[in-house]
Design a protein around this motif. Structure first.
Motif, short mmCIF file in Angstrom:
data_model
loop_
_atom_site.label_atom_id
_atom_site.label_comp_id
_atom_site.label_asym_id
_atom_site.label_seq_id
_atom_site.Cartn_x
_atom_site.Cartn_y
_atom_site.Cartn_z
N THR A 1 -2.90 -2.06 -7.97
CA THR A 1 -3.55 -0.86 -8.50
C THR A 1 -4.33 -1.20 -9.76
N GLU B 1 0.82 -1.21 0.00
CA GLU B 1 0.00 0.00 0.00
C GLU B 1 0.86 1.26 0.00
N SER B 2 1.93 1.25 0.76
CA SER B 2 2.83 2.41 0.78
C SER B 2 3.47 2.62 -0.58
N ARG C 1 2.24 1.69 -3.48
CA ARG C 1 1.21 2.19 -4.40
C ARG C 1 1.07 3.70 -4.28
N GLU C 2 0.99 4.20 -3.08
CA GLU C 2 0.84 5.64 -2.87
C GLU C 2 2.06 6.40 -3.37
N TRP D 1 2.26 6.63 -7.13
CA TRP D 1 1.29 7.59 -7.63
C TRP D 1 1.81 9.01 -7.41
N GLU D 2 2.42 9.24 -6.27
CA GLU D 2 2.92 10.59 -5.95
C GLU D 2 4.22 10.92 -6.67
N ARG E 1 -4.45 14.59 -9.09
CA ARG E 1 -3.38 13.63 -8.78
C ARG E 1 -3.00 12.83 -10.02
N ARG F 1 7.14 5.13 5.01
CA ARG F 1 5.69 5.26 4.85
C ARG F 1 4.97 4.07 5.46
#
Length: 196
Positions: free
Chosen positions: A57, A9-10, A12-13, A16-17, A91, A31
């Motif tokens: 994702t 999950e970290s 993935r974020e 994206w960022e 985003r 994270r």
């Protein structure tokens, strides 16, 4: 949440960022609140963890799209619902932005879930257009594959325009424009198309 899930999950974020290059193992661990050796306990390294994150994702994006495209309504209404669904426009697309990352594009394992998901979406949309043609909702001259490509391009290009301008208005304008073209009566020439 298990450590492996927190790492995915970290990642993935962060993908994206920051994209793949900007996502360091240290940032992932921070994270996730995970210890230094935990990434290598659960994954072979950053590429393996990134591949798991990208696959996750992709699965979620497919499920979200199918929830709208497989829902009730006419073919036009289902495409409209897909285009108008809630998005974090500024985003950008968590998968689409990865196509701009040279390390992702150069790595078959990282690129494959992105390519497969976009291919699936185009195929799903093309099928809906063909369904609409069979019902008489869309003109017989429309090509399902081309319209599907236009829908995906409108969404992905809309993200770029919105991020460049700092406003979701550009995304919304692109979506409205495409919907007005799709909403035209099946037998009307392009010059006389009007929105529903």
């Amino acid at each position: 949440m298990r450590t492996s899930e927190r790492l995915i999950e970290s990642t993935r974020e962060l993908l994206w960022e920051r994209g793949y290059v900007g996502t360091s193992p240290k940032a992932i661990l921070e994270r996730a609140g995970a210890g230094q050796g935990s990434m290598y306990h659960h994954f072979r390294g950053k590429p393996d963890l990134a591949a798991a994150a990208i696959r996750r994702t992709a699965e979620e994006m497919r499920a979200a799209a199918e929830g709208v495209l497989g829902g009730p309504g006419t073919p036009y209404e289902r495409i409209e619902a897909y285009l108008l669904r809630e998005r974090d426009v500024l985003r950008g697309c968590p998968l689409g932005r990865l196509t701009m990352d040279p390390d992702v594009v150069a790595d078959e394992e990282l690129r494959a879930p992105v390519d497969e998901t976009i291919g699936w979406l185009r195929g799903r949309l093309a099928g809906i257009v063909e369904e609409g043609k069979a019902r008489g909702d869309f003109g017989p001259g429309l090509d399902g594959d081309e319209i599907a490509a236009a829908v995906v391009a409108t969404v992905q290009g809309g993200y770029v325009l919105a991020r460049a301008s700092g406003s979701p208005a550009a995304f919304d304008a692109g979506v409205r424009g495409l919907l007005s073209l799709l909403a035209s009566p099946p037998d009307s020439p392009p010059a006389s198309r009007t929105a529903r």
